[in-house]
Design a protein around this motif. Structure first.
Motif, PDB file in Angstrom:
ATOM      1  N   LYS C 374       0.846  -1.195   0.001  1.00  0.00           N
ATOM      2  CA  LYS C 374      -0.171  -0.058   0.026  1.00  0.00           C
ATOM      3  C   LYS C 374       0.960   1.162   0.064  1.00  0.00           C
ATOM      4  CE  LYS C 374      -4.613  -0.912   1.942  1.00  0.00           C
ATOM      5  NZ  LYS C 374      -4.329  -2.253   2.771  1.00  0.00           N
ATOM      6  N   GLU C 375       1.908   1.134   0.831  1.00  0.00           N
ATOM      7  CA  GLU C 375       2.615   2.624   0.908  1.00  0.00           C
ATOM      8  C   GLU C 375       3.338   2.909  -0.645  1.00  0.00           C
ATOM      9  OE1 GLU C 375       3.269   0.080   3.001  1.00  0.00           O
ATOM     10  OE2 GLU C 375       2.082   0.920   4.540  1.00  0.00           O
ATOM     11  N   PHE C 376       3.678   1.694  -1.156  1.00  0.00           N
ATOM     12  CA  PHE C 376       4.321   1.946  -2.406  1.00  0.00           C
ATOM     13  C   PHE C 376       3.419   2.689  -3.394  1.00  0.00           C
ATOM     14  CE2 PHE C 376       6.977   1.681  -6.135  1.00  0.00           C
ATOM     15  CZ  PHE C 376       6.127   1.305  -7.165  1.00  0.00           C
ATOM     16  N   TYR C 377       2.195   2.154  -3.528  1.00  0.00           N
ATOM     17  CA  TYR C 377       1.093   2.625  -4.252  1.00  0.00           C
ATOM     18  C   TYR C 377       0.504   4.119  -3.821  1.00  0.00           C
ATOM     19  CZ  TYR C 377       1.084  -1.665  -6.795  1.00  0.00           C
ATOM     20  OH  TYR C 377       1.504  -2.918  -7.481  1.00  0.00           O
ATOM     21  N   VAL C 406     -10.631   4.417  -0.499  1.00  0.00           N
ATOM     22  CA  VAL C 406     -11.435   3.315   0.075  1.00  0.00           C
ATOM     23  C   VAL C 406     -10.428   2.171   0.422  1.00  0.00           C
ATOM     24  CG1 VAL C 406     -13.561   1.370  -0.355  1.00  0.00           C
ATOM     25  CG2 VAL C 406     -13.876   4.070  -0.864  1.00  0.00           C
ATOM     26  N   ILE C 407      -9.713   1.647  -0.628  1.00  0.00           N
ATOM     27  CA  ILE C 407      -8.867   0.862  -0.541  1.00  0.00           C
ATOM     28  C   ILE C 407      -7.741   1.088   0.394  1.00  0.00           C
ATOM     29  CG2 ILE C 407      -6.929  -0.685  -1.925  1.00  0.00           C
ATOM     30  CD1 ILE C 407      -8.784   0.106  -4.481  1.00  0.00           C
ATOM     31  N   GLN C 408      -7.295   2.156   0.336  1.00  0.00           N
ATOM     32  CA  GLN C 408      -6.335   2.567   1.365  1.00  0.00           C
ATOM     33  C   GLN C 408      -6.657   2.933   2.779  1.00  0.00           C
ATOM     34  OE1 GLN C 408      -2.761   3.035   0.880  1.00  0.00           O
ATOM     35  NE2 GLN C 408      -2.611   2.551  -1.473  1.00  0.00           N
ATOM     36  N   LYS C 409      -7.946   2.870   2.939  1.00  0.00           N
ATOM     37  CA  LYS C 409      -8.648   3.176   4.064  1.00  0.00           C
ATOM     38  C   LYS C 409      -8.358   4.520   4.725  1.00  0.00           C
ATOM     39  CE  LYS C 409      -9.346  -1.910   5.384  1.00  0.00           C
ATOM     40  NZ  LYS C 409      -8.143  -1.981   4.514  1.00  0.00           N
ATOM     41  N   LEU C 459      -4.660  10.284  -4.119  1.00  0.00           N
ATOM     42  CA  LEU C 459      -3.659   9.802  -3.133  1.00  0.00           C
ATOM     43  C   LEU C 459      -2.487  10.631  -2.934  1.00  0.00           C
ATOM     44  CD1 LEU C 459      -3.918   5.959  -3.778  1.00  0.00           C
ATOM     45  CD2 LEU C 459      -4.713   7.034  -1.668  1.00  0.00           C
ATOM     46  N   GLU C 460      -2.557  11.659  -3.702  1.00  0.00           N
ATOM     47  CA  GLU C 460      -1.361  12.598  -3.838  1.00  0.00           C
ATOM     48  C   GLU C 460       0.092  11.793  -3.928  1.00  0.00           C
ATOM     49  OE1 GLU C 460      -1.686  15.260  -0.511  1.00  0.00           O
ATOM     50  OE2 GLU C 460      -3.552  16.203  -1.076  1.00  0.00           O
TER      51      GLU C 460
END
Lengths: 323, 518, 552, 282
Positions: C374-377, C406-409, C459-460
């Motif tokens: 997640k951090e990468f994306y 939503v995915i990254q909550k 997501l900036e």
């Protein structure tokens, strides 16, 4: 200078000359009355009246008088004063030197000192010296020349007795050479200081404002960068640039050179033109009025003409019509 | 002045050498004040200074001008301190009633300033010269013929009995040197040296028109005796400075304001009080309603508190005006005339009688700056009797011009000449000048005035003048408000005095040439 | 020759120069460049001791601290030791004195020469700067801009000062005159020590051997002119160079977003710097040596964002990528060009972890990427070639954009909507409810691609990989989209890996270019070099094939 | 470019002083009836009294209370000064600027008109108008303004000529601005300092001319103003009546100082570049 300008000046001179002739005649009151009227003892015998009117040319129709007046000017003869019973030219030449000495000198000194103080004060903008000088001058500015003249005379003439009480020189004191000059200066000092004190404030103010705005100009920074001594910057750079408005103002003030000092002349019994003009007008002495105004007109037009010549010398940017 | 000190103190920063040098030069004058000390000079100060080149025809047409000329030229007769005529160039004189002629015994051995002898022909020449060149101060119209009986006697024939001749002609006409004036054809413009050759006690050394100064030197062989003062000097000074100049000894005599006379008295100076020779007069436009109505003029007279006028505007230095016009100190004065004491009620009654009781009447008073305080006081007084006055201040000449053309309702102005021969009454009632009331509607008054001129005998003439004053007071062609005093101060070197009735034809100047002679 | 030791100048409340240290050895020509308001003129004036504000610190000329001297002593130094050419051409001369008089004035004032000699020298100098003697007799307002500049220079040389300070000598001049003046200055600088203050980088490039970049009163970067201007390392210098229009610059102009805020601790550039880290707003970076240059940045200047080393990918026997290595710096746009089938898209897929590379490693912000989590994306996002099929038909606009959040909550539902709306506004799409409820098939190609971009940016991310983002769109929409992307880079400091076959487009947007042929990088370099002097034949071939309207 | 006048005045020491003086004079003039027991026209027997308990400044030659005359005089003098100042400056600006803007024959005519006005001495013109016009404050103001505008018009014309060269006026022209717009929006505000200083000069001259008119003997005697009081006091100066001569002169001087300080501060506000120690920027 443009040919147009010379025509302008000649036109102005002609208008002034004709105004000189007609304006006094509009004043109510006829010259004969003013010469004879005052003293009840004099009975104006009919023959005396006829003879006088003939001599003064009052019997001729107006336009003929105007024509003689014009031809008189061309020939340089300004006519004969009814009241003073003398040629107008001699009267003027008699009073002119004293006026030039008093008002001329006063104008020069007040402009010079006003200019120097204005530059010094503007240079120290906002500091105590500047605000002190400004307040002082403003205070001084509030007093009319009548009051200042009298105040000086009372203080230095009467109370301290340092100065004579009036007149242009000690009459019949058989002084010659330097002692005469000193005597004249001794009499001149108070009226001159009175006039200077009344004139100085306005020149000081104008210089100060011009200097203050000039200080913001980049070429002052250049001068300071060049390591020029502050005094030279003040006068060679700031001073020279603020000359233009000063010259304009002095040009305007010259207009009042002759009649400006009437009050001072009365208080100090100083034999200037102001008093001569005042008595001429009040006495409806037409030739004298015409003569005086003609002289004033010529001198002022000449001075304007001259001031316009030196404008480009003072500020090269000035095209020869802006002044 | 503080600024000049400031400048000198700050000399450091005014390194402009020119200005610093100029200021130091002037300050060196402080120690050196030109005081002049030369042999016995008598200085008289004057506020106007210049009265013209002191020859007969060129001096200005004002009293002081004539007086400066009178120091050089003598007249046949001259008034002494008491106002009586004494012999000057004429030793003695007599009037032959039937021939209507005067015979003058001339004083022998009198020389002109240039050494020529004074003879009868000079007198005859002067009369004829004045016929050709009228001299404003002397009306020779009444002279029929002048004959030199011999070198020392002259006979003057008159057209008619003319009382004022002896004072206004014989006592006023300067005798001209024939050998000089015979070849002067434009005397009014002739200002050469020889125009000043006279027989008087003084000779002119210098006259400066701009400075307004005169210098006379005494004529050592003056026939009435050598003048006491070697040199006589006239200088010009501002009115306020003359008192100081006198106190400092720079000036020996001069006019002073009333408030200063006490200080001078304490210091041992002599204060000369002029006689009531000048009067402030309120004139009416007699050609206009309501001024043409006698009662209105009387109402105005009652409505103005002339005493308060003297106390306030003249600060007590003056005398309440005599409705009869002739001043109280004049020999011809007649007291029993209506005095118009301040009486507002009577004034209101008169006005109501004329139908002006109701709304306030708006009038315009024309005057010059000199009388503005009097005008203000009169305005206050008249408001109390229902007249609202609008004051219009203009320069003297405009006031005179408007008066001449009757362009006024009421005008407040003044004139002198009340000391001399009562001929002035005629001028001031019937005369054409703007000073005169120009009042012709009273036939009786007109006849009396014509008559008084012809009566040589003093007491008889007084009779007639008394009646004139009585009618004048009733008709009130003009209302004399007050006679102001004017003061001169002199030190005690020469005892100048005010000649009673004024010099020559009535000039109120305290400079009688006889005062210089023991 | 000239040493400035922690010079600080303040006017009233704001400090214009903050603890500045600089040394200018003898004979050196140092250019001080920076935007207006950086304090350049104040610095120049302080070198002459004429600065109106209050000045702390030291300015040492040959061992003598100018600032400690009282005014009279300073006056003696001025024009003898150091002289200045002022910026304002029209008003730096006294209008009522002739040019000659003003040039002679310093010589006479310091009593160096008699009037006659001074006049001779003045004429000599006028001649030296290329002005006819008659010009000397004229008044300043009678001279042209170039002539005034020459006269100012002549005036500065009168007392043969060792140090010359020039404030914007070429600012107000047209190209030709500027060139002549630079010619003249080059000659004049030969035996002088010069401090040249200018915002004109080309003048600096021509005249100065060293350059100091000034921003908000602090020096950001200092070094040899060639290095600094050719290859700026400090983000501010890069921004400056980018925004300077030069003939050979290919990439469209980009300004430096935002403006410097007065009082804030730490690096003055922090509030704008796209690669700032927490400490940037706390610690004030010192000028440290990095190679021959000095940079004042805690992260040592522009930081490398992504590095790919020797990446190889083989699809069932066909090697798509053969040993590709590539690097992208913060805030940079790198273009990967090549024909279709050259492995461009494979590279993108490998970077995004959608394809597993057989060999090679990928470093992101210095760490080797092993697991694409997640951090990468959150930091790297991609937009695909064909917008239609990269957005699901079942989600309306709002849901599409919120999906990554939503995915990254991340954040509460309201925050998500808020962020989504902001993203939509950034891509210039309406954010009213009516639009939010629309579905993919209601939107045009351009709108879809913008929606995709919005989704990618919500997501900036730090890096955006764009694989032929506009090839499917017609030219006018393509221009808008590209313009949008470049603005986002300028506003957000985004680094972009731009994959395209269209070299003309690449030329317009990229700083550096990698040319890919059959899975290998055949040429790499600054886009200015690649597009003007392509080395590799393939690149030249590619260039000729690119769309151009020139007919030769 | 909102100029905060209030703050400008508060900050500047001379500005504050100016306001205080002006307030002082205005309040005295306004409260005149309250401050004195006497009416200025009330004549009384005790004349030329030195200052005493009853009469703070003594009495004049008509026994009128000098103190009340001075404070009532403040009203007239202040109004005359103000109105003459404004009228003269407006006339000068109108004629001066139009001459500079329209150029051509009109300009040459105006310049020569100014010369003629400057040459004919005021005394003659004043006497003429006094002889024909009905006296009163209004005529006084008109008369004084008519003879004062030329000098000021010439300076304004010169200044407008230099202002015209400024690019912000050329810019305005490019927007299609008419001469009047330029005059009102650009030239007059730029002339601010000059207008302020000439306003002061002419206000001061107005009151001096009052004294002058009284001296020439053509002023309305019922008019109570500093000028007329000074003129009357001068006639009795041998009584060294400082208590009568100085107060009106001081009043006048205070007014002129107040006007000048306001002018000085206005100058500084309108022309921010004049501020001491402004920040150099760049």
């Amino acid at each position: 200078m443009g040919r147009k300008r010379i025509i302008d000046y000649l036109l102005a001179l002609v208008i002034v000359i004709s105004l000189n002739f007609f304006l006094p005649r509009l004043l109510p009151g006829d010259p004969l009355l003013s010469i004879y009227g005052e003293d009840a003892l004099i009975t104006m015998t009919p023959e005396a009246k006829v003879e006088l009117t003939r001599r003064m040319g009052l019997d001729k129709p107006l336009w003929e008088q105007f024509f003689n007046y014009l031809s008189g000017i061309v020939k340089g003869d300004l006519g004969y004063s009814y009241y003073f019973q003398g040629p107008v030219l001699d009267l003027l030449l008699g009073a002119l030197p004293w006026t030039l000495l008093l008002t001329g000198l006063a104008l020069i000194i007040s402009t010079l000192i006003g200019f120097i103080l204005g530059v010094e004060s503007g240079w120290r903008k906002g500091r105590l010296a500047d605000q002190g000088l400004l307040t002082g001058f403003m205070f001084l500015n509030g007093f009319p020349d009548l009051v200042i003249g009298l105040f000086l005379l009372l203080l230095f003439g009467v109370v301290l007795g340092l100065f004579p009480l009036g007149g242009a020189m000690t009459p019949y004191s058989q002084l010659t050479g330097v002692s005469l000059l000193l005597d004249v200066l001794h009499h001149l000092f108070l009226p001159l200081s009175a006039l200077v004190l009344t004139e100085i404030a306005s020149c000081y103010l104008l210089t100060r404002t011009t200097v203050v705005t000039l200080l913001e100009e980049p070429f002052i920074l250049t001068a300071r960068a060049k390591g020029i001594k502050p005094k030279n910057i003040r006068y060679r750079h700031v001073g020279r640039n603020s000359l233009l408005p000063i010259v304009t103002r002095t040009g305007v003030r010259l207009g009042r050179l002759f009649t400006g000092a009437l009050f001072i002349e009365t208080i100090f019994a100083y034999p200037g033109m102001g008093l001569l003009i005042y008595r001429a007008i009040l006495g409806r002495d037409f030739p004298l009025i015409q003569g005086v105004f003609f002289l004033v007109a010529v001198v002022i037009l000449l001075i304007n003409f001259f001031v316009e010549l030196i404008y480009p010398r003072i500020d090269p940017r000035v095209k020869n019509n802006a002044y | 002045m503080a600024f000049l000190f400031f400048l000198i103190g700050r000399g450091a920063f005014v390194r402009n050498r020119l200005t610093t040098f100029l200021l130091i030069l002037i300050f060196s004058l402080f120690i050196f004040s030109a005081c002049n000390s030369n042999p016995q000079v008598y200085t008289i100060a004057d506020t106007t200074g210049d009265w013209g080149f002191p020859a007969p025809f060129t001096h200005y047409n004002r009293g002081p001008g004539y007086v400066r000329m009178s120091l050089i030229f003598d007249t046949l007769l001259w008034k002494d301190e008491t106002g009586n005529l004494v012999g000057a160039l004429a030793k003695d004189w007599e009037y032959i009633e039937e021939e209507k002629a005067f015979i003058f015994q001339l004083r022998p051995g009198v020389k002109w300033h240039d050494g020529e002898y004074f003879t009868a022909s000079d007198v005859v020449f002067t009369f004829s010269y004045l016929k050709k060149h009228p001299y404003s101060w002397v009306d020779t119209g009444v002279v029929k013929e002048v004959v030199a009986l011999n070198d020392e006697e002259v006979k003057v024939y008159l057209e008619k009995d003319y009382a004022p001749f002896i004072v206004n002609v014989a006592g006023t006409m300067p005798i001209l040197p024939e050998h000089i004036y015979q070849n002067i054809d434009n005397p009014l413009e002739y200002t050469e040296e020889d125009a000043l050759i006279g027989t008087g006690p003084f000779k002119l050394v210098d006259y400066n028109k701009e400075q307004g100064t005169y210098l006379y030197e005494r004529n050592d062989n003056y026939y009435l005796g050598q003048p006491k003062v070697e040199r006589l000097r006239f200088i010009k000074l501002n009115e306020q400075m003359i008192p100081q100049a006198i106190l400092r000894g720079e000036v020996n005599a001069g006019p002073v304001p009333p408030e200063m006379i006490d200080t001078f008295k304490e210091k041992g100076y002599t204060v000369l009080i002029s006689d009531y020779n000048w009067n402030a007069k309120l004139k009416f436009n007699l050609r206009q309603e309501p001024f043409s109505d006698l009662r209105f003029r009387q109402a105005i007279a009652y409505g103005i508190d002339r005493e308060k006028l003297v106390n306030i505007s003249q600060r007590g230095h003056g005398l309440e005006g005599n409705p009869g016009f002739i001043p109280p100190d004049s020999p011809w004065y007649y007291p029993e005339v209506e005095q118009y004491e301040y009486n507002p009620e009577k004034a209101r009654e008169l006005l109501k009688e004329m139908g002006y009781g109701g709304e306030t009447l708006k009038l315009e008073l024309l005057t010059s700056a000199r009388f503005s305080s009097d005008a203000e006081l009169i305005k206050n007084d008249l408001e109390k009797i229902g007249i609202s006055l609008e004051i219009r201040v203009l320069d003297d000449k405009t006031v005179d011009a408007r008066t001449q053309e009757w362009a006024f309702q009421m005008v407040l102005s003044g004139h002198g000449g009340l000391g001399g021969d009562p001929q002035f009454v005629n001028n001031m009632v019937l005369g054409g000048s703007f000073h005169s009331a120009r009042y012709h509607s009273n036939q009786e008054l007109k006849e009396l005035l014509e008559k008084q001129l012809t009566i040589i005998d003093v007491s008889e003439r007084k009779e007639v003048l008394a009646q004139i004053q009585k009618i004048y007071a009733e008709d009130l062609p003009a209302l004399t408000l007050y006679y102001p005093n004017s003061y001169q101060v002199r030190d005690n070197q020469v005892n100048l005095y005010y000649t009673l009735g004024g010099l020559a034809s009535g000039i109120p100047v305290p400079l009688n040439k006889l005062s210089f002679i023991e | 020759m000239l040493e400035i030791k922690d010079l600080t100048i303040t006017y009233g409340r704001n400090t214009v120069i903050k603890e500045l240290n600089l040394t200018v050895p003898k004979g050196d020509v140092l250019a001080v460049i920076g935007e207006s308001g950086a304090g350049k003129t104040t610095l120049a004036l302080s070198l002459m001791g004429l600065c109106p504000g209050n000045v702390e610190g030291q300015i040492i000329y040959q061992g003598v601290d100018f600032l400690s001297l009282p005014e009279p002593q300073r006056r003696l130094l001025r024009w003898n030791k150091v002289s200045m050419v002022f910026q304002d051409l029209n008003r730096s001369f006294n209008p009522v004195m002739t040019v000659l008089e003003q040039i002679m004035e310093p010589m006479l004032e310091h009593e160096l020469l008699s009037r006659k000699e001074a006049q001779k020298k003045a004429y000599y100098l006028l001649n030296k700067v290329g002005l006819a003697p008659v010009k000397g007799q004229m008044y300043p307002h009678q001279l042209s801009g170039g002539e005034k500049q020459r006269a100012l220079i002549a005036m500065a040389l009168t007392n043969d000062p060792e140090v010359l300070i020039l404030d914007e000598p070429t600012a107000a001049l047209d190209g030709l005159t500027k060139a002549k003046i630079c010619e003249l200055l080059k000659e004049v600088f030969s035996e002088k020590t010069v401090v040249l203050v200018t915002h004109d980088l080309s003048t600096a490039y021509q005249l100065a051997n060293r350059v100091a970049v000034l921003y908000q009163g602090r020096i950001m970067e200092l070094g040899l002119t060639k290095d600094i201007l050719k290859n700026p390392r400090h983000p501010y210098t890069r921004g400056l160079v980018r925004s300077f229009p030069t003939l050979d610059a290919t990439k469209d102009l980009q300004g430096i977003p935002g403006f410097g805020i007065e009082k804030q601790e730490g690096c003055v550039f922090a509030n704008i710097c796209t690669q700032r880290i927490a400490d940037c707003t706390k610690i004030i970076p010192k000028l440290e040596k990095r190679g021959e240059r000095e940079i004042a940045c805690l992260r040592g200047g522009v930081v490398n964002l992504l590095k790919v080393e020797d990446l190889t990918k083989v699809y069932s026997g066909v090697t798509a990528l053969k040993g590709v290595s590539l690097d992208i710096e913060e805030g940079e746009t790198v273009a990967v060009v090549g024909e279709s089938g050259s492995g461009k898209t494979t590279l993108a897929l490998c970077l995004m972890g959608l394809e597993k590379a057989n060999q090679g490693s990928i470093y992101f912000q210095g760490e080797k990427i092993v697991k694409w989590n997640k951090e990468f994306y959150q930091k790297v996002q991609m937009i695909f070639q064909n917008p239609q099929d990269c957005i699901s038909h079942r989600l309306n606009v709002l849901e599409t954009v919120c999906e990554p959040l939503v995915i990254q909550k991340l954040g509460t539902p309201e925050e998500r909507i808020h962020k989504a709306k902001k993203a939509l506004r950034d891509v210039e799409l309406p954010d009213e409810d009516e639009f939010l409820n629309r579905y993919a098939h209601h939107l045009s190609g351009g709108e879809l691609q913008r929606l995709a971009i919005a989704r990618a940016l919500v997501l900036e991310p730090k890096l955006l990989i764009a694989d032929e983002p506009t090839s499917a769109l017609d030219a006018s929409i393509q221009a808008k989209i590209m313009r949008l992307i470049m603005d986002l880079q300028e506003k957000r400091g985004l680094s972009i890996l731009f994959i395209t076959h269209d070299l003309a487009l690449a030329r317009k947007v990229s700083d550096r270019v990698f040319v890919l042929k059959d899975g290998q990088v055949v040429e790499r370099g600054l886009s200015t070099q690649i597009f003007s002097l392509p080395q590799h034949p393939y690149t030249r071939k590619l260039l000729q094939a690119t769309a151009n309207f020139s007919d030769f | 470019m909102h100029i905060n006048y209030v703050r400008g005045f508060k900050e500047n020491r001379l500005g504050r002083l100016g306001i205080i003086f002006l307030a002082l004079i205005l309040s005295i003039a306004f409260l005149a009836p309250v401050l004195t027991a006497y009416s200025p026209r009330q004549v009384s027997e005790n004349i030329l009294q030195p200052p005493s308990q009853k009469h703070w400044l003594g009495t004049n030659d008509l026994g009128q209370d000098i103190w009340s005359r001075v404070i009532f005089g403040a009203r007239t003098s202040f109004i005359t000064a103000l109105s003459v100042g404004i009228l003269t400056v407006t006339l000068a600006v109108f004629i001066g600027c139009s001459a500079a803007l329209l150029r051509g024959i009109y300009e040459r005519f105006v310049l020569r008109l100014i010369d003629i006005f400057l040459i004919i001495p005021n005394i003659l013109l004043l006497l003429l108008t006094a002889a024909y016009l009905r006296p009163g404050p209004v005529t006084m103001v008109i008369v004084l303004s008519i003879f004062n505008w030329p000098g000021c018009a010439r300076i304004i014309r010169a200044q407008t000529l230099t202002l015209q060269e400024k690019s912000h006026i050329k810019a305005a022209k490019t927007f299609g601005a008419g001469t009047f717009y330029i005059l009102v929006k650009h030239i007059i505000p730029d002339l601010g300092p000059i207008l302020a200083s000439s306003f002061i000069a002419h206000a001061r001259r107005a009151v001096f001319m009052e004294a002058g008119l009284a001296f020439l003997g053509i002023s309305d005697p019922l008019l109570i103003s500093w000028g007329t009081i000074i003129n009357r006091a001068l006639q009795y100066s041998y009584l060294n009546n400082w208590y009568w001569l100085l107060p009106p002169a001081l009043g006048l001087s205070l007014t002129v100082m107040a006007f000048s300080f306001l002018g000085y501060t206005l100058e500084e506000i309108l022309n921010p570049r004049l501020k001491v120690g402004k920040n150099a920027g760049d």
